[in-house]
Design a protein around this motif. Structure first.
Motif, PDB file in Angstrom:
ATOM      1  N   VAL A  29       0.777  -1.009   0.062  1.00 19.31           N
ATOM      2  CA  VAL A  29       0.198   0.098   0.078  1.00 19.31           C
ATOM      3  C   VAL A  29       0.878   1.033  -0.060  1.00 19.31           C
ATOM      4  O   VAL A  29       0.721   2.288  -0.798  1.00 19.31           O
ATOM      5  CB  VAL A  29      -1.065   0.185   1.069  1.00 19.31           C
ATOM      6  CG1 VAL A  29      -1.720   1.170   1.266  1.00 19.31           C
ATOM      7  CG2 VAL A  29      -1.806  -1.251   1.115  1.00 19.31           C
ATOM      8  N   LEU A 163      -3.444  -4.950  -4.790  1.00 17.31           N
ATOM      9  CA  LEU A 163      -4.678  -4.543  -5.389  1.00 17.31           C
ATOM     10  C   LEU A 163      -5.920  -5.073  -4.365  1.00 17.31           C
ATOM     11  O   LEU A 163      -7.200  -4.831  -4.623  1.00 17.31           O
ATOM     12  CB  LEU A 163      -5.143  -5.228  -6.911  1.00 17.31           C
ATOM     13  CG  LEU A 163      -4.140  -4.893  -7.796  1.00 17.31           C
ATOM     14  CD1 LEU A 163      -4.701  -5.588  -8.882  1.00 17.31           C
ATOM     15  CD2 LEU A 163      -4.023  -3.332  -8.142  1.00 17.31           C
ATOM     16  N   LEU A 170      -6.474   2.201  -3.160  1.00 16.55           N
ATOM     17  CA  LEU A 170      -5.898   1.896  -4.181  1.00 16.55           C
ATOM     18  C   LEU A 170      -5.715   2.852  -5.395  1.00 16.55           C
ATOM     19  O   LEU A 170      -4.768   2.766  -6.050  1.00 16.55           O
ATOM     20  CB  LEU A 170      -7.053   0.504  -4.591  1.00 16.55           C
ATOM     21  CG  LEU A 170      -6.577   0.121  -5.975  1.00 16.55           C
ATOM     22  CD1 LEU A 170      -5.183  -0.488  -5.948  1.00 16.55           C
ATOM     23  CD2 LEU A 170      -7.594  -1.089  -6.238  1.00 16.55           C
ATOM     24  N   TYR A 198       1.580  -7.519  -9.310  1.00 11.80           N
ATOM     25  CA  TYR A 198       0.550  -7.395  -8.317  1.00 11.80           C
ATOM     26  C   TYR A 198       0.048  -8.366  -7.415  1.00 11.80           C
ATOM     27  O   TYR A 198       0.344  -9.488  -7.729  1.00 11.80           O
ATOM     28  CB  TYR A 198      -0.522  -6.597  -9.069  1.00 11.80           C
ATOM     29  CG  TYR A 198      -1.176  -7.466 -10.049  1.00 11.80           C
ATOM     30  CD1 TYR A 198      -2.223  -8.367  -9.572  1.00 11.80           C
ATOM     31  CD2 TYR A 198      -0.883  -7.912 -11.621  1.00 11.80           C
ATOM     32  CE1 TYR A 198      -3.072  -8.906 -10.371  1.00 11.80           C
ATOM     33  CE2 TYR A 198      -1.376  -8.527 -12.522  1.00 11.80           C
ATOM     34  CZ  TYR A 198      -2.312  -9.244 -12.016  1.00 11.80           C
ATOM     35  OH  TYR A 198      -3.171 -10.130 -12.701  1.00 11.80           O
ATOM     36  N   ALA A 209     -10.341  -3.375  -8.831  1.00 12.55           N
ATOM     37  CA  ALA A 209      -9.047  -3.837  -8.933  1.00 12.55           C
ATOM     38  C   ALA A 209      -8.849  -4.057 -10.494  1.00 12.55           C
ATOM     39  O   ALA A 209      -7.808  -3.610 -10.871  1.00 12.55           O
ATOM     40  CB  ALA A 209      -8.890  -5.229  -8.183  1.00 12.55           C
ATOM     41  N   HIS A 212      -8.401  -0.621 -12.237  1.00 14.56           N
ATOM     42  CA  HIS A 212      -6.986  -0.105 -11.944  1.00 14.56           C
ATOM     43  C   HIS A 212      -6.118  -0.862 -12.760  1.00 14.56           C
ATOM     44  O   HIS A 212      -5.079  -0.392 -13.177  1.00 14.56           O
ATOM     45  CB  HIS A 212      -6.775   0.115 -10.536  1.00 14.56           C
ATOM     46  CG  HIS A 212      -7.618   1.145 -10.057  1.00 14.56           C
ATOM     47  ND1 HIS A 212      -7.386   2.469 -10.263  1.00 14.56           N
ATOM     48  CD2 HIS A 212      -8.535   1.086  -8.837  1.00 14.56           C
ATOM     49  CE1 HIS A 212      -8.121   3.136  -9.467  1.00 14.56           C
ATOM     50  NE2 HIS A 212      -8.875   2.443  -8.699  1.00 14.56           N
TER      51      HIS A 212
END
Length: 246
Positions: A29, A163, A170, A198, A209, A212
């Motif tokens: 993160v 993710l 996120l 990821y 998720a 992105h």
């Protein structure tokens, strides 16, 4: 997040549980759990000293920094003026909680196992950790970092992204990654390629998720660290073979 009243207040960051900070909860993160811990200690110090408001004003006046301060307004205080429940409720509504499970292999564990235990590096070649590039942002010199770099006939930069975090976090993480990729592409003398490692955690692929991830794929090759073919995919990108099992 900080709730402040009369120069004092309480702070609530991702990774904090019962007042203690657990760096495992923010892996993937933030770029550095140690840096986040330092920020928590910095903010707590100024809240306890009654100098928090002055420090916020000073930090807000610095251009081109790798943080952003948002003022989210005021709330009515109960008679007892206990800020902790208010901070907890606001944190839940505005930020959310990390879904990282300490019993699950972390994104750091997965990436390090893949990069340093499954790939066969040519002689005199290695994967570097925590590299940075100096870029110019509106006349200010600034360092943009990546988790890994591999140099051969070309430069390949790798970064980790979880993710499996709340949507707001996120979005900030992905935007930060794309910002770094874009500016390093412009600044690097040797045009680099990018790989994003990821992790979907226990939640699997969600709609945010996936959205992105599609955005990241416009800038970078992507590899799911929990996919059985992850090592082969990274090896192909680096141009190295896999280690043969004993």
């Amino acid at each position: 997040m900080v709730v402040e009243h009369g120069g004092h207040g309480v702070v609530r960051f991702m990774g904090q549980v019962d007042g203690n900070f657990d760096g495992r909860r923010v892996r993937g993160v933030v770029r550095s759990s140690r840096t986040m811990r330092a920020w928590i200690e910095y903010v707590e110090y100024h809240l306890q000293s009654g100098t928090f408001v002055d420090q916020v004003q000073r930090l807000s006046s610095r251009p081109g920094q790798n943080y952003r301060i948002d003022y989210r307004g005021t709330v009515g205080l109960p008679e007892e003026e206990d800020l902790r429940p208010i901070a907890d409720d606001l944190f839940h509504d505005l930020v959310g909680e990390s879904t990282t499970d300490a019993s699950l292999a972390t994104i750091d564990d997965l990436a390090n196992e893949l990069l340093f235990h499954k790939l066969s590096m040519p002689k005199n070649h290695r994967i570097e950790r925590d590299v940075s590039y100096k870029v110019d942002l509106r006349g200010e010199s600034y360092d943009l970092g990546f988790d890994y770099r591999y140099e051969s006939d070309r430069t390949l930069l790798l970064d980790k992204v979880s993710l499996a975090v709340p949507a707001k976090s996120l979005g900030r993480t992905v935007h930060d990654l794309m910002f770094r990729i874009e500016h390093v592409q412009k600044a690097a003398k040797k045009d680099p390629s990018f790989v994003t490692l990821y992790d979907l955690g226990k939640t699997g692929m969600t709609e945010p998720a996936e959205r992105h991830l599609r955005a990241i794929e416009r800038f970078s090759h992507t590899v799911n660290l929990r996919d059985e073919s992850a090592a082969e995919s990274v090896a192909e990108q680096l141009g190295v073979p896999l280690l043969q099992p004993a």
